[in-house]
Design an enzyme around this catalytic site. Structure first.
Site, PDB file in Angstrom:
ATOM      1  CE  LYS A 124      -4.437   0.926   0.120  1.00 26.01           C
ATOM      2  NZ  LYS A 124      -5.598   0.141  -0.308  1.00 26.01           N
ATOM      3  CG  ASP A 164      -7.321   3.267  -0.815  1.00 27.17           C
ATOM      4  OD1 ASP A 164      -7.887   2.169  -0.742  1.00 27.17           O
ATOM      5  OD2 ASP A 164      -7.272   4.048   0.163  1.00 27.17           O
TER       6      ASP A 164
HETATM    7  P1  NDP Z   1     -12.917   7.690  -2.747  1.00 30.76           P
HETATM    8  O1  NDP Z   1     -11.854   8.670  -2.522  1.00 30.76           O
HETATM    9  O2  NDP Z   1     -13.475   7.489  -4.103  1.00 30.76           O
HETATM   10  O3  NDP Z   1     -14.144   7.983  -1.765  1.00 30.76           O
HETATM   11  C1  NDP Z   1     -13.971   8.034  -0.394  1.00 30.76           C
HETATM   12  C2  NDP Z   1     -15.260   8.486   0.245  1.00 30.76           C
HETATM   13  O4  NDP Z   1     -15.158   8.361   1.666  1.00 30.76           O
HETATM   14  C3  NDP Z   1     -15.556   9.944  -0.037  1.00 30.76           C
HETATM   15  O5  NDP Z   1     -16.948  10.139  -0.028  1.00 30.76           O
HETATM   16  C4  NDP Z   1     -14.908  10.642   1.159  1.00 30.76           C
HETATM   17  O6  NDP Z   1     -15.460  11.897   1.466  1.00 30.76           O
HETATM   18  C5  NDP Z   1     -15.213   9.655   2.271  1.00 30.76           C
HETATM   19  N1  NDP Z   1     -14.189   9.763   3.299  1.00 30.76           N
HETATM   20  C6  NDP Z   1     -12.849   9.624   3.146  1.00 30.76           C
HETATM   21  N2  NDP Z   1     -12.223   9.818   4.308  1.00 30.76           N
HETATM   22  C7  NDP Z   1     -13.192  10.077   5.206  1.00 30.76           C
HETATM   23  C8  NDP Z   1     -13.178  10.368   6.584  1.00 30.76           C
HETATM   24  N3  NDP Z   1     -12.029  10.413   7.278  1.00 30.76           N
HETATM   25  N4  NDP Z   1     -14.380  10.564   7.209  1.00 30.76           N
HETATM   26  C9  NDP Z   1     -15.540  10.513   6.520  1.00 30.76           C
HETATM   27  N5  NDP Z   1     -15.611  10.239   5.190  1.00 30.76           N
HETATM   28  C10 NDP Z   1     -14.455  10.040   4.565  1.00 30.76           C
HETATM   29  O7  NDP Z   1     -12.342   6.301  -2.162  1.00 30.76           O
HETATM   30  P2  NDP Z   1     -12.862   4.816  -2.421  1.00 30.76           P
HETATM   31  O8  NDP Z   1     -14.331   4.803  -2.617  1.00 30.76           O
HETATM   32  O9  NDP Z   1     -11.996   4.222  -3.447  1.00 30.76           O
HETATM   33  O10 NDP Z   1     -12.479   4.113  -1.040  1.00 30.76           O
HETATM   34  C11 NDP Z   1     -13.394   4.008   0.060  1.00 30.76           C
HETATM   35  C12 NDP Z   1     -12.951   2.885   0.994  1.00 30.76           C
HETATM   36  O11 NDP Z   1     -12.915   1.648   0.269  1.00 30.76           O
HETATM   37  C13 NDP Z   1     -11.538   3.042   1.589  1.00 30.76           C
HETATM   38  O12 NDP Z   1     -11.533   2.477   2.884  1.00 30.76           O
HETATM   39  C14 NDP Z   1     -10.679   2.186   0.669  1.00 30.76           C
HETATM   40  O13 NDP Z   1      -9.501   1.754   1.306  1.00 30.76           O
HETATM   41  C15 NDP Z   1     -11.639   1.039   0.412  1.00 30.76           C
HETATM   42  N6  NDP Z   1     -11.349   0.236  -0.784  1.00 30.76           N
HETATM   43  C16 NDP Z   1     -11.305   0.818  -2.027  1.00 30.76           C
HETATM   44  C17 NDP Z   1     -11.049   0.036  -3.134  1.00 30.76           C
HETATM   45  C18 NDP Z   1     -11.096   0.582  -4.519  1.00 30.76           C
HETATM   46  O14 NDP Z   1     -11.053  -0.214  -5.455  1.00 30.76           O
HETATM   47  N7  NDP Z   1     -11.212   1.878  -4.720  1.00 30.76           N
HETATM   48  C19 NDP Z   1     -10.745  -1.408  -2.998  1.00 30.76           C
HETATM   49  C20 NDP Z   1     -10.903  -1.922  -1.669  1.00 30.76           C
HETATM   50  C21 NDP Z   1     -11.179  -1.105  -0.606  1.00 30.76           C
HETATM   51  P3  NDP Z   1     -14.681  13.236   1.040  1.00 30.76           P
HETATM   52  O15 NDP Z   1     -14.887  13.374  -0.426  1.00 30.76           O
HETATM   53  O16 NDP Z   1     -15.329  14.308   1.846  1.00 30.76           O
HETATM   54  O17 NDP Z   1     -13.240  13.021   1.422  1.00 30.76           O
END
Ligand code: NDP
Length: 444
Positions: A124, A164
């Site tokens: 990562k 991510d």
């Molecule tokens: P994105 O950046 O596309 O979206 C993240 C979302 O979560 C946004 O809505 C963001 O809001 C919100 N968010 C992020 N940090 C926080 C926080 N500290 N508190 C509240 N809301 C928060 O990321 P992904 O959708 O790709 O990833 C989401 C989760 O899924 C993560 O845990 C990631 O590790 C996991 N994941 C992702 C994969 C992938 O293929 N993308 C694969 C496996 C797991 P804002 O815009 O306000 O920051």
């Protein structure tokens, strides 16, 4: 191996890394019994060799904003273990990124990747740079500066990064472009690439779709139909969007979405049309989820998470530790029958204990969100073959992988009373494969 002793030792050697300690503790607790049936593991000090990453690169990233000001951020790559395949795992750009968070993610990734059946090790990386509020040109300059350091540590058979939090198609494109220039080669060193330059169909959808496929497998064990079920989804990024898309397609009703500023509750349900609006809002305008509430006239709650709302199923899809013990109690009290994690480690240990005690379906991210990296693995295969597969082909393989992971969880996680402890199942299945591979390859 005594979990307490191992943890105490790790905390002493690596202090101030709470997320890393949390992830290690969860895995060790569930594999302790099986591990101790193998005295040869203990003799080879396998536990430390599997908990401590192979190596960590950290570097300064210097970039210039649109006004000509120079900034520095920290960049990292944690290469945890490549015993079963090249290092593989996403890149996170978020202000909260720290060595502890990346170490927990790389550790989890190793066992998740093992579960997928594909030959991928775990890694990562990321930076404390936040793309939020930055112009396109600033994001591009940052990505290029980041890869100027990272590129020497990665490669198609060495380490293959992906997206991510804060890293989507746009950022992967910029990083891949710079990598291609520096390495003077065109290989599949990043996944999540655009379709015109080696990306795979269904990769953007894979994590969200995969999570819903896993949920379907769980529900199937009790003949429960997903149709009509109200779903609480957090986040509004990649994972949350495609989770909603699949839920809607299957007749379920997502009623919440969130971002770091708050959540919306739409009792009428988020429809395909409303979801298209969210995608545009987030991907194109990079706006806030509060705008959804203004557009569709529903409730918006600032600085809060959606777990107090009524629903049948919860799919946390934002970030780590976003569901605490109190949230979990509210979910259970409101009659939630299943929690399936799109995010990595979104539930705290207290929350997990509440789900287990209530004996509801609980799928940890390691199993439920493995669809993303699985299709990344399929992207690597297509790149090696210099071929691209159809959506149907990729989706079929994704379904098969999620079913396979579910089967393994049931195999290793079924308790005496028939309840499936998916945490235990996923950890044992994922860990044992890596452990055996490391043992077979000698003391290195
Ligand atoms: P994105 O950046 O596309 O979206 C993240 C979302 O979560 C946004 O809505 C963001 O809001 C919100 N968010 C992020 N940090 C926080 C926080 N500290 N508190 C509240 N809301 C928060 O990321 P992904 O959708 O790709 O990833 C989401 C989760 O899924 C993560 O845990 C990631 O590790 C996991 N994941 C992702 C994969 C992938 O293929 N993308 C694969 C496996 C797991 P804002 O815009 O306000 O920051």
């Amino acid at each position: 191996m005594k979990v307490e002793q191992v943890l105490e030792d790790l905390k002493r050697r690596f202090p101030n890394e709470p997320e890393y300690h949390q992830a290690v503790e969860e895995v060790l607790e569930s594999i302790e019994e099986v591990y101790n049936e193998h005295p040869e593991f203990e003799k080879a000090n396998l536990i430390e060799r599997l908990c401590i990453p192979d190596r960590i690169f950290s570097f300064r990233v210097t970039w210039v904003d649109d006004k000509g000001n120079t900034h520095t951020n920290m960049g990292y790559r944690v290469q945890h273990c490549n015993a079963i395949g090249p290092y593989k795992g996403g890149i996170r750009f978020h202000a909260s990124v720290s060595p502890s968070i990346l170490k927990f993610l790389a550790f989890e990734q190793t066992f998740k990747n093992s579960l997928t059946t594909l030959p991928m090790g775990g890694a990562k990386g990321g930076s404390d740079f936040s793309p939020k509020g930055k112009s396109n040109a600033e994001v591009m300059r940052f990505c290029q500066a980041f890869v100027t350091e990272l590129w020497r540590h990665i490669g198609p058979d060495t380490d293959v990064p992906a997206g991510d939090i804060g890293v989507g198609g746009r950022e992967v494109g910029y990083m891949f472009g710079m990598y291609r220039k520096l390495a003077h080669e065109f290989t599949g060193t990043f996944t999540g690439k655009g379709l015109t330059f080696g990306g795979s169909l269904i990769r953007p959808e894979a994590t969200g779709y995969g999570n819903v496929y896993f949920l379907l497998e769980m529900l199937k064990t009790k003949n429960i139909d997903i149709k009509g079920k109200k779903c609480l989804v957090s986040g509004s990024g990649n994972v949350a969007q495609y989770t909603c898309e699949k839920l809607i397609e299957l007749g379920a009703i997502p009623v919440t979405l969130s971002d770091s500023n708050g959540y919306i509750y739409d009792p009428e349900g988020i429809t395909a049309e409303k979801l298209a609006y969210v995608k545009e809002l987030k991907e194109l305008y990079r706006g806030r989820i509060s705008e959804y509430a203004e557009t569709y006239g529903c409730k918006y709650v600032p600085n809060a998470r959606p777990w107090g709302e009524k629903g049948d199923i919860a799919l946390p899809s934002a970030t780590q530790n976003e569901v605490n013990g109190e949230d979990a109690k509210k979910l259970v009290a409101n009659g939630v029958i299943a929690v399936s994690e799109g995010a990595n480690m979104p539930s705290t240990p207290e929350a997990i204990a509440v789900f287990h005690e209530a004996k509801i379906f609980y799928a940890p991210g390691k199993a439920a969100n493995a669809g993303g990296v699985s299709v990344s693995g399929l992207e690597m295969t297509q790149n090696s073959e210099r071929l691209s597969w159809s959506s149907e082909q990729v989706d079929e393989k994704l379904k098969w992988i999620m079913q396979n992971i579910h089967e393994n969880c049931v195999k290793y996680g079924t308790e005496a009373d028939g309840y499936v402890n998916y945490v235990k199942g996923a950890n044992i299945a994922g860990f044992m494969k890596v452990a055996k591979a490391v043992m077979a390859q000698g003391i290195i």
